[in-house]
Design an enzyme around this catalytic site. Structure first.
Site, short mmCIF file in Angstrom:
data_model
loop_
_atom_site.label_atom_id
_atom_site.label_comp_id
_atom_site.label_asym_id
_atom_site.label_seq_id
_atom_site.Cartn_x
_atom_site.Cartn_y
_atom_site.Cartn_z
N ARG A 16 -1.81 1.88 -7.67
CA ARG A 16 -2.58 1.46 -6.50
C ARG A 16 -2.14 2.24 -5.26
O ARG A 16 -2.84 3.10 -4.75
CB ARG A 16 -2.43 -0.05 -6.28
CG ARG A 16 -3.51 -0.67 -5.36
CD ARG A 16 -3.30 -0.42 -3.88
NE ARG A 16 -2.04 -0.95 -3.37
CZ ARG A 16 -1.60 -0.74 -2.14
NH1 ARG A 16 -2.28 0.00 -1.29
NH2 ARG A 16 -0.41 -1.23 -1.76
N CYS A 243 0.80 7.09 3.28
CA CYS A 243 -0.08 6.28 4.14
C CYS A 243 -1.01 7.21 4.89
O CYS A 243 -0.56 8.18 5.51
CB CYS A 243 0.75 5.47 5.13
SG CYS A 243 -0.24 4.52 6.31
#
Length: 313
Positions: A16, A243
């Site tokens: 994920r 990120c």
């Protein structure tokens, strides 16, 4: 120095948190194969999908197909992440395929707005509702606090502020709270202080460390958390992920590097390191480029070079 814990738990988040930030398109079949490999390494917890809008994170748009296609041992717990109530609605349509749900917020107001276009207060109001629904479904509720140790937009995030959010999550029903170093701003000295306070303020809650290797301090930070009693960690095979807000925040700690470090210090993980390295190398083949974990290159500590390899001085 404090005595180190005898055993730690590791959640693999590559399928994920790792896949979502990769530039290459990863086929559903490849994801299924990689998750099946990871599930047979001794890892007992894997984060496999996120129920977000496909136009926002297209890499995870096949989450339903992945969850329905994987074949993992019964003792492997699967987690999905949901960003809001609608995401939970979508996840519950295939309720039987997972046992844990993660919800999240950023400790930084600016990062939270850029990440989900909400204030922290707005996110937490929804999260409290979602948490109660997760518990009512007899699912394990975990919470994640991004930018727990610092924010590239706001700088230092006060420790008390982050732990106040954690207590809100615990009151709403979260039995695990992960503290994310989303943009790689933690350092070992602060991590020791942080987890000493977190473990004291959150009795009965599983406190999880999630570090990125953006600035090369990921393993040092994990060791600092371990020293003060943290026994729950998240990592990503192959050092996948990062990120997208802001750009340049690359790389979770590599699972194989983290496991190798723990094993070398006599801390048990229950995980077959060689099998995790094999899975990371398989991901490297799928992506068609070299990944950045040290263990992919060097192998485990007891790995021996071939007889005809050049000697080192």
């Amino acid at each position: 120095m404090n005595a180190l814990p005898a055993h730690v738990d590791i959640r693999e988040v590559g399928p994920r948190d790792g896949f979502q930030n990769e530039p290459e398109t990863i086929s559903t079949a490849a994801k299924i194969d990689l998750i099946n490999r990871l599930a047979r390494t001794g890892l007992r917890r894997i984060e496999v999908a996120s129920f977000v809008r496909p136009d926002v994170i297209p890499q995870l748009s096949d989450g339903v197909e992945v969850l329905q296609g994987i074949d993992v041992p019964d003792d492997v717990s699967l987690m999905v992440l949901v960003p809001n109530s609608k995401g939970l609605d979508n996840a519950l349509r295939i309720r039987e395929t997972f046992s844990e749900v993660a919800i999240f917020v950023s400790a930084s107001e600016t990062h939270n707005k850029r990440n989900v276009n909400r204030t922290i207060a707005e996110s937490m109001a929804d999260n409290e509702i979602i948490a109660k629904r997760i518990v009512a479904e007899d699912l394990r509720c975990a919470a994640v606090i991004a930018t727990s140790y610092g924010c590239p937009f706001e700088g230092t995030v006060p420790l008390r502020h982050t732990l106040d959010i954690a207590e809100q999550f615990a009151a709403a029903g979260a039995v695990e709270i992960g503290f994310g170093d989303t943009t790689g701003m933690a350092n070992p000295a602060y991590v020791g202080e942080f987890f000493t306070a977190a473990l004291e303020r959150l009795p009965g809650v599983e406190v999880t460390a999630h570090f990125h290797n953006t600035r090369g301090q990921g393993l040092a930070n994990a060791y600092a958390a371990l020293q003060v009693g943290c026994t729950s960690f998240e990592s990503s095979f192959g050092e996948l992920g990062g990120c997208p807000v802001p750009a340049g925040s690359t790389g979770n700690i590599a699972s194989e590097d983290l496991i190798s470090m723990f094993h070398e210090m006599g801390v048990a993980t229950g995980v077959d390191l060689d099998a995790v390295i094999d899975a990371a190398r398989a991901a490297q083949t799928v992506l068609g480029r070299k990944l950045t974990s040290h263990s992919i290159i060097a192998g485990p500590i007891d790995w021996s070079p071939t007889a005809d390899a050049p000697s080192c001085r």
